[in-house]
Design a protein around this motif. Structure first.
Motif, PDB file in Angstrom:
ATOM      1  N   SER A 175       0.595  -0.812   0.189  1.00 46.09           N
ATOM      2  CA  SER A 175      -0.013   0.401   0.148  1.00 46.09           C
ATOM      3  C   SER A 175       1.372   1.501  -0.100  1.00 46.09           C
ATOM      4  O   SER A 175       0.654   2.040  -0.741  1.00 46.09           O
ATOM      5  CB  SER A 175      -0.924   0.046   1.245  1.00 46.09           C
ATOM      6  N   ALA A 176       2.044   1.527   0.500  1.00 45.67           N
ATOM      7  CA  ALA A 176       2.555   2.444   0.700  1.00 45.67           C
ATOM      8  C   ALA A 176       3.792   2.427  -0.832  1.00 45.67           C
ATOM      9  O   ALA A 176       3.152   4.060  -0.887  1.00 45.67           O
ATOM     10  CB  ALA A 176       3.866   2.264   1.506  1.00 45.67           C
ATOM     11  N   ARG A 177       3.930   1.644  -1.059  1.00 43.59           N
ATOM     12  CA  ARG A 177       4.632   1.510  -2.634  1.00 43.59           C
ATOM     13  C   ARG A 177       3.360   2.331  -3.400  1.00 43.59           C
ATOM     14  O   ARG A 177       3.902   2.853  -4.837  1.00 43.59           O
ATOM     15  CB  ARG A 177       4.857   0.453  -3.018  1.00 43.59           C
ATOM     16  N   ASN A 178       2.240   1.426  -3.356  1.00 49.05           N
ATOM     17  CA  ASN A 178       1.241   2.323  -4.259  1.00 49.05           C
ATOM     18  C   ASN A 178       0.835   3.321  -4.282  1.00 49.05           C
ATOM     19  O   ASN A 178      -0.097   4.774  -5.371  1.00 49.05           O
ATOM     20  CB  ASN A 178      -0.405   1.447  -4.076  1.00 49.05           C
ATOM     21  N   PHE A 179       0.726   3.991  -2.829  1.00 51.11           N
ATOM     22  CA  PHE A 179       0.274   5.513  -2.703  1.00 51.11           C
ATOM     23  C   PHE A 179       1.778   6.273  -3.536  1.00 51.11           C
ATOM     24  O   PHE A 179       1.571   7.187  -3.977  1.00 51.11           O
ATOM     25  CB  PHE A 179       0.420   5.516  -1.321  1.00 51.11           C
ATOM     26  N   ALA A 180       2.977   5.890  -3.185  1.00 52.84           N
ATOM     27  CA  ALA A 180       4.357   6.722  -3.892  1.00 52.84           C
ATOM     28  C   ALA A 180       4.420   6.516  -5.574  1.00 52.84           C
ATOM     29  O   ALA A 180       4.057   7.609  -5.914  1.00 52.84           O
ATOM     30  CB  ALA A 180       5.314   6.363  -3.026  1.00 52.84           C
ATOM     31  N   MET A 181       3.945   5.739  -6.092  1.00 54.56           N
ATOM     32  CA  MET A 181       3.215   5.663  -7.532  1.00 54.56           C
ATOM     33  C   MET A 181       2.314   5.945  -7.652  1.00 54.56           C
ATOM     34  O   MET A 181       2.458   6.554  -9.273  1.00 54.56           O
ATOM     35  CB  MET A 181       3.789   4.021  -7.842  1.00 54.56           C
ATOM     36  N   GLY A 182       1.271   6.365  -7.145  1.00 55.45           N
ATOM     37  CA  GLY A 182      -0.272   6.526  -7.300  1.00 55.45           C
ATOM     38  C   GLY A 182       0.247   8.139  -7.385  1.00 55.45           C
ATOM     39  O   GLY A 182      -0.114   8.939  -8.755  1.00 55.45           O
ATOM     40  N   VAL A 183       1.279   8.987  -6.997  1.00 55.27           N
ATOM     41  CA  VAL A 183       1.013  10.207  -6.389  1.00 55.27           C
ATOM     42  C   VAL A 183       2.200  10.618  -7.524  1.00 55.27           C
ATOM     43  O   VAL A 183       2.526  12.041  -8.535  1.00 55.27           O
ATOM     44  CB  VAL A 183       2.223  10.988  -4.595  1.00 55.27           C
ATOM     45  N   ASN A 184       3.398   9.834  -7.913  1.00 51.59           N
ATOM     46  CA  ASN A 184       4.235   9.635  -8.596  1.00 51.59           C
ATOM     47  C   ASN A 184       3.559   9.699 -10.212  1.00 51.59           C
ATOM     48  O   ASN A 184       4.093  11.529 -11.096  1.00 51.59           O
ATOM     49  CB  ASN A 184       5.112   8.918  -9.289  1.00 51.59           C
ATOM     50  N   ARG A 185       2.506   9.165 -10.739  1.00 54.00           N
ATOM     51  CA  ARG A 185       1.929   8.977 -11.706  1.00 54.00           C
ATOM     52  C   ARG A 185       1.389  10.180 -12.149  1.00 54.00           C
ATOM     53  O   ARG A 185       0.689  11.265 -13.468  1.00 54.00           O
ATOM     54  CB  ARG A 185       1.485   7.723 -12.301  1.00 54.00           C
TER      55      ARG A 185
ATOM     56  N   LEU B 116      -7.046   9.811  -7.712  1.00 54.39           N
ATOM     57  CA  LEU B 116      -6.849  10.188  -6.697  1.00 54.39           C
ATOM     58  C   LEU B 116      -7.300   9.186  -5.851  1.00 54.39           C
ATOM     59  O   LEU B 116      -6.537   9.155  -4.615  1.00 54.39           O
ATOM     60  CB  LEU B 116      -7.716  11.819  -7.165  1.00 54.39           C
ATOM     61  N   LEU B 117      -8.194   8.927  -6.515  1.00 55.69           N
ATOM     62  CA  LEU B 117      -9.382   7.763  -5.564  1.00 55.69           C
ATOM     63  C   LEU B 117      -8.189   7.079  -4.995  1.00 55.69           C
ATOM     64  O   LEU B 117      -8.109   6.599  -3.219  1.00 55.69           O
ATOM     65  CB  LEU B 117     -10.403   7.504  -5.993  1.00 55.69           C
ATOM     66  N   PHE B 118      -7.167   6.259  -6.141  1.00 50.59           N
ATOM     67  CA  PHE B 118      -6.920   4.861  -5.585  1.00 50.59           C
ATOM     68  C   PHE B 118      -5.925   5.614  -5.235  1.00 50.59           C
ATOM     69  O   PHE B 118      -5.294   5.067  -3.886  1.00 50.59           O
ATOM     70  CB  PHE B 118      -5.781   4.693  -7.002  1.00 50.59           C
ATOM     71  N   ILE B 119      -4.736   6.698  -4.567  1.00 50.39           N
ATOM     72  CA  ILE B 119      -3.661   7.335  -3.892  1.00 50.39           C
ATOM     73  C   ILE B 119      -4.574   7.494  -2.643  1.00 50.39           C
ATOM     74  O   ILE B 119      -3.886   6.825  -1.595  1.00 50.39           O
ATOM     75  CB  ILE B 119      -3.767   8.726  -4.854  1.00 50.39           C
ATOM     76  N   VAL B 120      -5.982   7.962  -2.732  1.00 51.19           N
ATOM     77  CA  VAL B 120      -6.204   8.484  -1.061  1.00 51.19           C
ATOM     78  C   VAL B 120      -6.269   6.410  -0.071  1.00 51.19           C
ATOM     79  O   VAL B 120      -5.860   6.419   1.322  1.00 51.19           O
ATOM     80  CB  VAL B 120      -7.434   9.215  -0.880  1.00 51.19           C
TER      81      VAL B 120
END
Length: 296
Positions: free
Chosen positions: A65-75, A104-108
């Motif tokens: 989940s931490a990596r998904n957050f980071a990659m989501g923000v990056n993209r 944005l929903l994915f990141i949150v």
């Protein structure tokens, strides 16, 4: 039946789009080192490397989940850059397969999952959860004004072993800091090599990467220095944690694999993908394998 099958196909296509968005298969870079820290922490605390099924599950969910957050923000933040780069213009975040609202929903969602899992682990993990997310999101912002972005990416992945020891022991130990600093230099070094592909693009678009500022030759030299430092700090980790021959073998193999990585890149820039994904992907698991041998 056809309607249900169509819905199922749409669901799996969207799932694949999100997997491509965050390059889920590249979780191999961070996962081994969180487990290495958890194994060693458990071994030093109780004499057994096994930390239990609960922490195995929570640690995995936290890392992903931490990596998904980071990659989501990056993209999300890099859409304006990625659409101009021939190497990245077909990413789901750019070609419309994943909308800005969905990102944005994915990141949150992933941020909330990470914070929730940290709460279930222990008090210190929960206290550190938001600061960790802030660091993870900083990489994309940094590369717009500082060439230190490569090290920020290294710090982001270097947090994995810190998180691992916090989960098991509820504290941050010196050996885990050495392990984390080693990961930081390892990641920063291979990110420098990977960034050679975008050297001309970064220079043309005023992005602050080391290759665009210093050129290929100096970048490869800095990457070599970073990887020497990675091996040095991993050796300090072994000594400080008072580990034995198998852990030492892990560091030796890591040194050999990093040497091979530089050989590949120096010989042919077209082999950067192979050096980046294959060699570094295997490195973490080889390291983990020998640590497992050490603690059992």
């Amino acid at each position: 039946m056809k309607s249900e099958e169509l819905k199922r196909n749409v669901f799996f296509e969207k799932l694949n789009d999100f997997s491509e968005l965050v390059m889920l298969k590249h979780s191999v870079f961070s996962l081994p080192f969180i487990f290495i820290a958890m194994l060693v922490a458990s071994y030093l605390d109780s004499g057994s490397g096994w930390f239990g099924w609960k922490l195995l599950f929570l640690g995995t969910v936290a890392a992903v989940s931490a990596r998904n957050f980071a990659m989501g923000v990056n993209r999300y933040l890099d859409r304006d850059i990625d659409i101009l780069n021939p190497r990245t213009k077909n990413r789901p975040s750019v070609d419309g397969r994943v909308s800005t609202g969905q990102m944005l929903l994915f990141i949150v969602i992933n941020a909330l999952i990470f914070i929730g899992v940290a709460y279930l682990i222990n008090a210190l993990a929960f206290e550190l959860s938001v600061p960790i997310l802030m660091v993870l999101g900083a990489y994309t912002v940094f590369k717009r004004f500082s060439a230190l972005a490569h090290l920020i990416l290294g710090v982001s992945l270097g947090l994995a072993p810190i998180a691992g020891v916090v989960a098991v022991s509820g504290e941050i130990t010196l050996w885990s800091v050495y392990l984390a600093v080693g990961v930081m230099f390892w990641v920063a070094g291979f990110d420098l090599l990977y960034s050679l592909q975008d050297m001309a693009f970064d220079k043309a678009n005023d992005l602050h990467s080391i290759p665009s500022k210093l050129g290929a030759e100096k970048t490869m030299l800095i990457a070599r220095v970073f990887h020497i430092l990675a091996v040095f700090f991993w050796a300090l980790f072994i000594v400080n944690a008072n580990l034995g021959i198998w852990a030492g073998t892990a560091v030796l193999f890591a040194a050999v694999m990093l040497t091979y990585e530089h050989y590949l890149v120096n010989k042919d820039f077209t082999k950067i993908d192979r050096a980046f994904f294959t060699v570094n992907g295997y490195l973490g698991f080889v390291f983990l394998f020998f640590i497992i041998l050490e603690v059992i």
